[in-house]
Design an enzyme around this catalytic site. Structure first.
Site, PDB file in Angstrom:
ATOM      1  CG  HIS A 196      10.706  17.091  66.100  1.00 13.13           C
ATOM      2  ND1 HIS A 196      12.038  17.108  66.470  1.00 13.13           N
ATOM      3  CD2 HIS A 196      10.172  18.259  66.549  1.00 13.13           C
ATOM      4  CE1 HIS A 196      12.296  18.226  67.138  1.00 13.13           C
ATOM      5  NE2 HIS A 196      11.185  18.945  67.192  1.00 13.13           N
ATOM      6  CB  SER A 217       5.382  -2.967  41.112  1.00 15.77           C
ATOM      7  OG  SER A 217       5.968  -4.238  41.305  1.00 15.77           O
ATOM      8  CE  LYS A 256       4.659  -0.153  45.740  1.00 22.64           C
ATOM      9  NZ  LYS A 256       5.991  -0.748  45.866  1.00 22.64           N
ATOM     10  CD  GLU A 299       9.970   6.525  44.412  1.00 18.63           C
ATOM     11  OE1 GLU A 299      10.567   5.656  45.062  1.00 18.63           O
ATOM     12  OE2 GLU A 299       9.125   6.265  43.549  1.00 18.63           O
ATOM     13  CE1 TYR A 342      40.860  26.519  28.656  1.00 11.24           C
ATOM     14  CE2 TYR A 342      42.970  25.618  27.980  1.00 11.24           C
ATOM     15  CZ  TYR A 342      41.605  25.496  28.109  1.00 11.24           C
ATOM     16  OH  TYR A 342      40.983  24.346  27.681  1.00 11.24           O
TER      17      TYR A 342
HETATM   18  N1  ARG Z   1      38.230  22.543  24.176  1.00 12.23           N
HETATM   19  C1  ARG Z   1      38.901  23.497  24.964  1.00 12.23           C
HETATM   20  C2  ARG Z   1      38.135  23.711  26.281  1.00 12.23           C
HETATM   21  O1  ARG Z   1      37.046  23.299  26.360  1.00 12.23           O
HETATM   22  C3  ARG Z   1      38.981  24.783  24.222  1.00 12.23           C
HETATM   23  C4  ARG Z   1      40.142  25.655  24.626  1.00 12.23           C
HETATM   24  C5  ARG Z   1      41.410  24.971  24.339  1.00 12.23           C
HETATM   25  N2  ARG Z   1      42.530  25.816  24.402  1.00 12.23           N
HETATM   26  C6  ARG Z   1      43.748  25.323  24.339  1.00 12.23           C
HETATM   27  N3  ARG Z   1      44.737  26.150  24.331  1.00 12.23           N
HETATM   28  N4  ARG Z   1      44.003  24.025  24.313  1.00 12.23           N
HETATM   29  O2  ARG Z   1      38.620  24.256  27.229  1.00 12.23           O
END
Ligand code: ARG
Length: 464
Positions: free
Chosen positions: A161, A282, A288, A295, A322
């Site tokens: 504490h 400072s 200071k 920090e 993707y």
């Molecule tokens: N610059 C893109 C990324 O960082 C690479 C892959 C892009 N692929 C695509 N089909 N647009 O994710």
């Protein structure tokens, strides 16, 4: 960086060039160009494999590899013209290759997509970053062991504490930080295993029709395993999230460490001195000396937590496989890695230079009845139940507060007002040395135990 040309990579399907602002908005080259080395490494492995698969002939392969190496030289010499209209690091390098060797350069992207390419690049990059970070953790831990050994006998108040609780040795306190960093090290080693799996060969999402041999690229790139599913391969960013989680815990540790250094350098504590080179002054208050490094590390912790939250949110809504969203993975990941590495570096440089003010620490430990528990334990050894002892010592502390005396400063008669079980031998347990020496077991604060723990720590670092 130039923006004047039109992207040719998908020109076939499009009837107008991309809007100039959209080109800049969707481009990642400004930040992903730092992946260039790993991008080229991946491309060299891919070209090597394509030749073995019969897609490239040996001349083509050699030309591609030699020119990729030259391009790396151009980038490192600062003569490479990064183009925003080419969107990202991958297409910039590929376009330059084609500039240099024409149609052969256009063959490099056979059986590959930027989706598996970028996933491969980030893993290769992060693997290297983790290794550098592990090195900094070890360096900081070595510093802690050295200081802990030198301060094994130095006594300071231990706190709960933030109130004086019991005396501890400064070496013991330093080794608490050592333990935290050992866990950080383990977490990063574990995260590295899952980072070190190869998505290359997943292509856009479904794999490729070419007779690629993923074992070859895996071996060439030093990956431990090949990703088992192409959809997951291109879209998995767990490793980046795990890294940011491990980095967040490590930064949380450094932030706690910082908080103590800030407190201890204050005029109210004065437990330690930090060398001037880690502090600033400072512009208005001439007296200071501010502990800026701790920090700032405490302050920077927030960005790493932010990176973790950002990546979790980035991924949570994405359908397979993707999505362009994934381009947003890089900046938080880069920032988290840079922040952790720099913070560790600053600490590794600073810790061996910490100057403890032993007398002040000792005096602080003498205030605040830090040996009250020792007196209670003493009475237990005389046969009283612990709860009664607690009560007896409570009365003694109350008397001490009224008379301005610490327990060790009271006479035997004064102490015996609270229990007739107290005799001459009590003074040995009321001293600071008696108190710390009595905690003589694995993980305890006794100087002997600190020295043994330093020894164990050294052995741990050697086998890394
Ligand atoms: N610059 C893109 C990324 O960082 C690479 C892959 C892009 N692929 C695509 N089909 N647009 O994710």
């Amino acid at each position: 960086m130039s923006t004047d040309k039109t992207n040719q990579s998908w020109g076939g399907r499009f009837s107008e060039p991309v809007d100039a602002f959209v080109a800049r908005f969707t481009a990642s080259v400004e930040f992903d160009k730092r992946l260039y080395r790993h991008d080229i490494m991946g491309s060299i492995a891919h070209a090597t494999m394509l030749e073995k698969a019969g897609v490239l002939n040996a001349d083509e392969r050699d030309q591609i590899i030699a020119n990729l190496k030259d391009i790396q030289g151009e980038i490192e010499a600062g003569t490479f013209d990064w183009r925003v209209d080419l969107e990202d690091v991958h297409m910039n390098i590929e376009a330059r290759l084609t500039d240099r060797i024409g149609v052969t350069g256009k063959k490099l992207h056979t059986g590959r997509s930027r989706n598996d390419q970028v996933a491969t690049d980030i893993r290769l990059w992060l693997r290297d970053e983790i290794d550098l970070i592990l090195g900094e953790i070890t360096r900081l831990q070595e510093g802690l062991l050295g200081l802990a050994e030198a301060e094994a006998d130095t006594i300071m108040p231990g706190f709960t504490h933030l109130q004086t609780a019991q005396p501890v040795t400064f070496g013991h306190h330093l080794l608490a930080w050592f333990e935290m960093l050992s866990r950080d090290y383990e977490r990063l080693v574990d995260c590295r295993k899952r980072t070190n799996r190869m998505p290359l060969g997943s292509a856009a999402l479904a794999g490729t029709t070419y007779p690629i041999q993923r074992e070859i690229t895996c071996e060439l790139l030093g990956f431990e395993a090949i990703s088992g599913n192409s959809l997951d391969g291109v879209s998995d960013r767990d490793f980046a999230i795990e890294f940011c989680a491990a980095a967040s815990v490590a930064m949380m540790h450094l932030s706690r460490f910082s908080e103590e250094l800030v407190l201890w350098t204050s005029a109210q504590f004065q437990f330690i001195d930090l060398p001037d080179r880690f502090c600033t002054g400072s512009s208005i208050m001439p007296q200071k000396k501010n502990p800026d490094v701790p920090e700032l590390v405490r302050g920077k912790t927030g960005r790493v937590f932010g990176a973790l939250a950002g990546l979790l949110v980035l991924m949570k809504g994405q359908p397979l496989a993707y999505n362009k969203d994934n381009q947003e993975d890089k900046e938080p990941l880069f920032d988290a890695a840079d922040t952790l590495r720099d913070s560790l570096r600053a600490f590794a440089d600073m810790v061996p230079a910490i100057k403890p003010k032993r007398e002040i620490m000792r005096e602080a430990a003498l205030r605040g009845f830090s040996t009250a528990t020792d007196l209670a334990d003493y009475l237990v050894r005389k046969g009283l139940p612990f709860r009664d002892c607690h009560e007896i010592v409570g009365h003694a502390v109350k008397y001490g507060l009224q008379t301005g005396k610490d327990l060790a400063e009271m006479s035997l008669d004064e102490l015996r007002q609270f229990s007739d079980q107290i005799s001459d031998d009590v003074f040995a347990v009321l001293t600071l040395e008696g108190s710390v020496n009595a905690r003589d077991h694995i993980g305890g604060t006794a100087p002997n135990q600190v020295r043994a723990a330093v020894q164990r720590g050294r052995e741990l670092l050697v086998v890394r």
